[in-house]
Scaffold this motif. Structure first.
Motif, PDB file in Angstrom:
ATOM      1  N   ASN A  38     -47.786  16.516  53.053  1.00 24.60           N
ATOM      2  CA  ASN A  38     -47.024  16.507  54.301  1.00 24.60           C
ATOM      3  C   ASN A  38     -46.126  17.740  54.410  1.00 24.60           C
ATOM      4  N   PHE A  39     -45.543  18.174  53.285  1.00 22.99           N
ATOM      5  CA  PHE A  39     -44.698  19.367  53.291  1.00 22.99           C
ATOM      6  C   PHE A  39     -45.507  20.606  53.671  1.00 22.99           C
ATOM      7  N   VAL A  40     -46.653  20.780  53.041  1.00 21.62           N
ATOM      8  CA  VAL A  40     -47.495  21.943  53.322  1.00 21.62           C
ATOM      9  C   VAL A  40     -48.002  21.892  54.763  1.00 21.62           C
ATOM     10  N   GLU A  41     -48.362  20.722  55.231  1.00 18.78           N
ATOM     11  CA  GLU A  41     -48.840  20.574  56.614  1.00 18.78           C
ATOM     12  C   GLU A  41     -47.738  20.924  57.610  1.00 18.78           C
ATOM     13  N   GLY A  42     -46.526  20.433  57.370  1.00 16.53           N
ATOM     14  CA  GLY A  42     -45.405  20.750  58.260  1.00 16.53           C
ATOM     15  C   GLY A  42     -45.042  22.224  58.228  1.00 16.53           C
ATOM     16  N   LEU A  43     -45.057  22.818  57.033  1.00 18.03           N
ATOM     17  CA  LEU A  43     -44.762  24.246  56.900  1.00 18.03           C
ATOM     18  C   LEU A  43     -45.799  25.083  57.627  1.00 18.03           C
ATOM     19  N   SER A  44     -47.055  24.747  57.445  1.00 15.60           N
ATOM     20  CA  SER A  44     -48.110  25.538  58.077  1.00 15.60           C
ATOM     21  C   SER A  44     -48.114  25.360  59.598  1.00 15.60           C
ATOM     22  N   GLN A  45     -47.821  24.169  60.082  1.00 16.74           N
ATOM     23  CA  GLN A  45     -47.756  23.970  61.529  1.00 16.74           C
ATOM     24  C   GLN A  45     -46.586  24.721  62.140  1.00 16.74           C
ATOM     25  N   THR A  46     -45.449  24.732  61.459  1.00 21.60           N
ATOM     26  CA  THR A  46     -44.273  25.420  61.973  1.00 21.60           C
ATOM     27  C   THR A  46     -44.481  26.925  62.013  1.00 21.60           C
ATOM     28  N   LEU A  47     -45.099  27.472  60.952  1.00 21.11           N
ATOM     29  CA  LEU A  47     -45.317  28.913  60.901  1.00 21.11           C
ATOM     30  C   LEU A  47     -46.572  29.345  61.648  1.00 21.11           C
ATOM     31  N   GLY A  48     -47.441  28.417  61.980  1.00 21.35           N
ATOM     32  CA  GLY A  48     -48.672  28.748  62.679  1.00 21.35           C
ATOM     33  C   GLY A  48     -49.698  29.398  61.775  1.00 21.35           C
ATOM     34  N   MET A  49     -49.799  28.914  60.552  1.00 24.12           N
ATOM     35  CA  MET A  49     -50.753  29.492  59.609  1.00 24.12           C
ATOM     36  C   MET A  49     -51.702  28.416  59.109  1.00 24.12           C
ATOM     37  N   ASP A  50     -52.737  28.838  58.388  1.00 22.64           N
ATOM     38  CA  ASP A  50     -53.697  27.903  57.828  1.00 22.64           C
ATOM     39  C   ASP A  50     -53.096  27.189  56.625  1.00 22.64           C
ATOM     40  N   THR A  51     -53.700  26.063  56.255  1.00 18.58           N
ATOM     41  CA  THR A  51     -53.198  25.304  55.115  1.00 18.58           C
ATOM     42  C   THR A  51     -53.945  25.624  53.827  1.00 18.58           C
TER      43      THR A  51
END
Length: 97
Positions: A38-51
């Motif tokens: 969930n942390f990686v998913e939230g970070l990637s969604q916020t920054l607009g990058m791939d997971t």
């Protein structure tokens, strides 16, 4: 006859304890994995990058380059600070869409 039932009971008790420990640790590690995902998913969604792991590693390297730029500027090394800053920003702009 009495000895066999004692060892059977002891084996079942030990098996139950081991099973309880394994189930507890499995639940703990599943919760940690879910939280990390969930942390990686939230970070990637916020920054607009791939997971992907490559994107996460590139993000970490880019942040380290920016940190090196700040350290170079603190040492009054303007040229190295600009080089580290440009490399860090270039890498982060490549990762972040």
């Amino acid at each position: 006859m009495q000895v066999e039932s004692f060892f059977e009971w002891l084996g079942q008790a030990l098996g139950a304890v081991i099973r309880f420990i394994v189930d507890g640790l499995s639940g703990l590690f599943n919760a940690l994995t879910h939280a990390g995902g969930n942390f990686v998913e939230g970070l990637s969604q916020t920054l607009g990058m791939d997971t992907s792991i490559i994107s996460i590693l590139a993000l970490i390297v880019g942040l380290m380059l920016l940190y090196s730029a700040i350290r170079a500027f603190m040492r009054a090394s303007i040229i190295m600070g600009i080089i580290w800053l440009l490399l860090g920003l270039w890498l982060l702009s490549w990762v972040i869409h």
